[in-house]
Design a protein around this motif. Sequence first.
Motif, short mmCIF file in Angstrom:
data_model
loop_
_atom_site.label_atom_id
_atom_site.label_comp_id
_atom_site.label_asym_id
_atom_site.label_seq_id
_atom_site.Cartn_x
_atom_site.Cartn_y
_atom_site.Cartn_z
N ALA A 62 -53.21 39.56 3.92
CA ALA A 62 -53.31 38.20 3.41
C ALA A 62 -53.36 37.19 4.56
CB ALA A 62 -52.12 37.89 2.50
N ARG A 63 -52.57 37.45 5.61
CA ARG A 63 -52.58 36.54 6.76
C ARG A 63 -53.91 36.59 7.50
NH1 ARG A 63 -46.91 38.76 7.92
NH2 ARG A 63 -45.50 37.24 6.98
N GLN A 64 -54.54 37.78 7.51
CA GLN A 64 -55.80 37.95 8.24
C GLN A 64 -57.03 37.60 7.39
OE1 GLN A 64 -55.92 38.71 11.47
NE2 GLN A 64 -53.68 38.77 11.52
N ALA A 65 -56.84 37.46 6.10
CA ALA A 65 -57.99 37.21 5.21
C ALA A 65 -58.67 35.89 5.57
CB ALA A 65 -57.53 37.17 3.76
N GLY A 68 -47.72 36.08 -14.11
CA GLY A 68 -48.05 36.50 -12.76
C GLY A 68 -49.19 35.70 -12.14
N VAL A 69 -49.52 36.07 -10.89
CA VAL A 69 -50.61 35.44 -10.15
C VAL A 69 -51.50 36.53 -9.57
CG1 VAL A 69 -51.20 33.95 -8.19
CG2 VAL A 69 -49.17 33.45 -9.55
N LEU A 70 -52.81 36.37 -9.77
CA LEU A 70 -53.78 37.25 -9.13
C LEU A 70 -54.27 36.60 -7.85
CD1 LEU A 70 -56.10 38.65 -11.95
CD2 LEU A 70 -54.66 40.00 -10.42
N VAL A 71 -54.28 37.36 -6.76
CA VAL A 71 -54.73 36.84 -5.47
C VAL A 71 -55.88 37.70 -4.96
CG1 VAL A 71 -54.05 36.11 -3.15
CG2 VAL A 71 -52.34 36.17 -4.98
N LEU A 72 -57.05 37.08 -4.81
CA LEU A 72 -58.21 37.75 -4.21
C LEU A 72 -58.19 37.50 -2.71
CD1 LEU A 72 -61.04 39.08 -4.09
CD2 LEU A 72 -62.00 36.87 -4.79
N LEU A 73 -58.13 38.57 -1.93
CA LEU A 73 -58.14 38.48 -0.47
C LEU A 73 -59.56 38.73 0.01
CD1 LEU A 73 -55.15 39.12 -1.28
CD2 LEU A 73 -54.94 40.35 0.88
N LYS A 74 -60.24 37.68 0.45
CA LYS A 74 -61.62 37.81 0.91
C LYS A 74 -61.62 38.06 2.41
CE LYS A 74 -65.24 35.97 -0.63
NZ LYS A 74 -65.69 37.16 -1.36
N LYS A 75 -62.23 39.17 2.80
CA LYS A 75 -62.22 39.55 4.20
C LYS A 75 -63.33 38.86 4.97
CE LYS A 75 -62.05 43.62 7.22
NZ LYS A 75 -62.10 45.09 7.27
#
Length: 676
Positions: free
Chosen positions: A25-28, A56-63
């Motif tokens: 998440a930090r690098q996304a 809840g919460v959905l989190v999309l991590l885009k690289k």
Amino acid sequence: MTSDPRVKDAGRLSVEERVVVLEEARQASALVLTMVYQDGTTQMDPEQKLVPLVCGVLVLLKKDLEQTGPGLEERLAPGDSVVYLRLEQNPAWAQSHPDHNLDLFTREMLLQATSGSQLVVCYKAKELLRTALQHQRPHLQWKQVSSCQIQDPQVAAWLLDPADPSSCFSDLLSKHYRRPPALGASKVSQVLSSLSLLYRLNMELQSKLQAQELWELYFNLELLMIPVLAAMESHRIHVDKEALRRTSQMLGAQMKQLEQEAHQAAGQMFLVSSSTQLRTVLFEKLRLQHRCENKNLPKTLNKQKHSTSEATLLQLQDLHPLPRIILEYRQVHKIKSTFVDGILSCMRGKVRTQGGFTQPISESFISSTWHQTSAVTGRISAKHPNFQALPRQPVKITKKQYVQGKEPEVVTVHPRSMFIPQDGCTFLAADFCQVELRLLAHLSSDPELLRVFHSPQTDVFTTLASQWKGVNKNEVSSEDREHAKRIVYSVVYGAGRERLSGILGVSAEQAGHFQDSFLHCYREVQTFIHSTIQQCHKQGYVVSIMGRRRTLPHVHSADWAIRMQAERQAVNFVVQGSAADLCKMAMIRIFTTVSTSTSLSARLLAQLHDELLYEVDDSQVEEFAVLVKNTMESLQHIDCLGVHLKVPLKVAVSSGKSWGSMSELHLPQTSHSSSS
């Protein structure tokens, strides 16, 4: 959601896997979020009347932000991943073995999304922030998310077209990006597709904002308002519940008394709240319209029947007792239903769980819902309750006495007095003085108006009244001052002669004469109005001092009435939209200063257009008052948005132990440098 292999359920990850996900998440390059509700819907579904509980919460991590290709815009790109964070409260029986590591992981993920350096996107971001603050209390404080810059496509789309903000995510897609994707078989697939499209939509809106020169306003003002409003909604305002209940009972008794008086005056029973029955009594039984000399009584919208509006009753009140009784009844009814019972209905109740049973706890606080995208002028609005509608001044109600020789009792009702600070705290209010008139002076460059505002000790409306009437200031009566104030704002807001005549209680001809004489005295105001209207005709839109834009297509209408309304809206928007800009910037600047301070703890509770209401620790009142006054008055110059006003801004600061008993604080005058 969590049964799909594409979604990582934080609750099922090992401690080591959570560490890896947090680093991802930090690098996304970007994070895209949406809240999930207990019925399976998300923030991107059409809004429901009764909003279900968040689970809840959905989190999309885009690289990689540059990845493109067939179908990639509607599905996860290679290297992208989705994490589900649970926000459900565990039942009592499950709390004996809490997963502290999971709570910490959820909090760290939310902190990364709200205070990290990468791009973060969420549709209806304020709701996400407020929910995070409420769920993670006391471990997550509002100061920790104060620097949040989540991009919100709903806010971006509203800035582009404030008159049509679009009601849901799919509408935004249709309007600004492309047609919504076809519904697939799986709900999870639809949600994941929507997350990818949400990112694409945000990029498209960003390009449109830059093309229309709205990006600076979006980035430097509207995005920064999101954490301010979320924090406001997370703060509780304490209310004197018993005083409200007593007032409600007293007003209810007064309404019954007025009903009896109305029946006696009419000589028959009828439903006082029914316009139809009242019309029958006034115009068929009492035939008051025939006793009106030289009075053009208002008609209903379809022009077929006499109106029973306030304007009509005011014209009839000297002919018969009934209209005056109805006016008083309506006043008492509005105060009771809107400002007393309405507040009581908004009080929140907690739920305590004991022995497996839930028991509601009566609470004496409320928290309003603040809307950023509901007004075309840029103003924020409040609901449940609407603080902005609460009367500023106390309302006096006369209770008749039926004992011979006893004077009527006058009861004072002040809904604002029911709001009280927490123990050890004080309310502090800061109010921009005559901000719209000052903006009118700046925008018009009228030399007479500019001169008025550069004389710091003068009372603006007394000075205007003396100039307008051609008398010395000490000869201006309170009525003259109030008339001047009404006339000025009727010009600013484009109110017609009929409207002003109703406000002042004079004929339409007199009201028109008042407006004309004001515009004759301040000639450049008329020039500003004409040039604003011409500019709107030429380019189809008008802008505020900070670049806020409103398109007015009806300014080209062949219908005279519709065209005139659009022209009034153009002038009103430039002045009122500019005032909204200034007040929002004041909220942001003060919020930022307090949130980065290790000692200050003032909480912004409400915004009432040109007035801000804070709850401040008793020991910090004077220090905070100076900070607020200086910050707000320094907004005469805002370099980053190119604002340099030709008149100084003046702020009045008051404090008190209830909102209805505030007294002005006299603080030393200071000079203000340019504000970046």
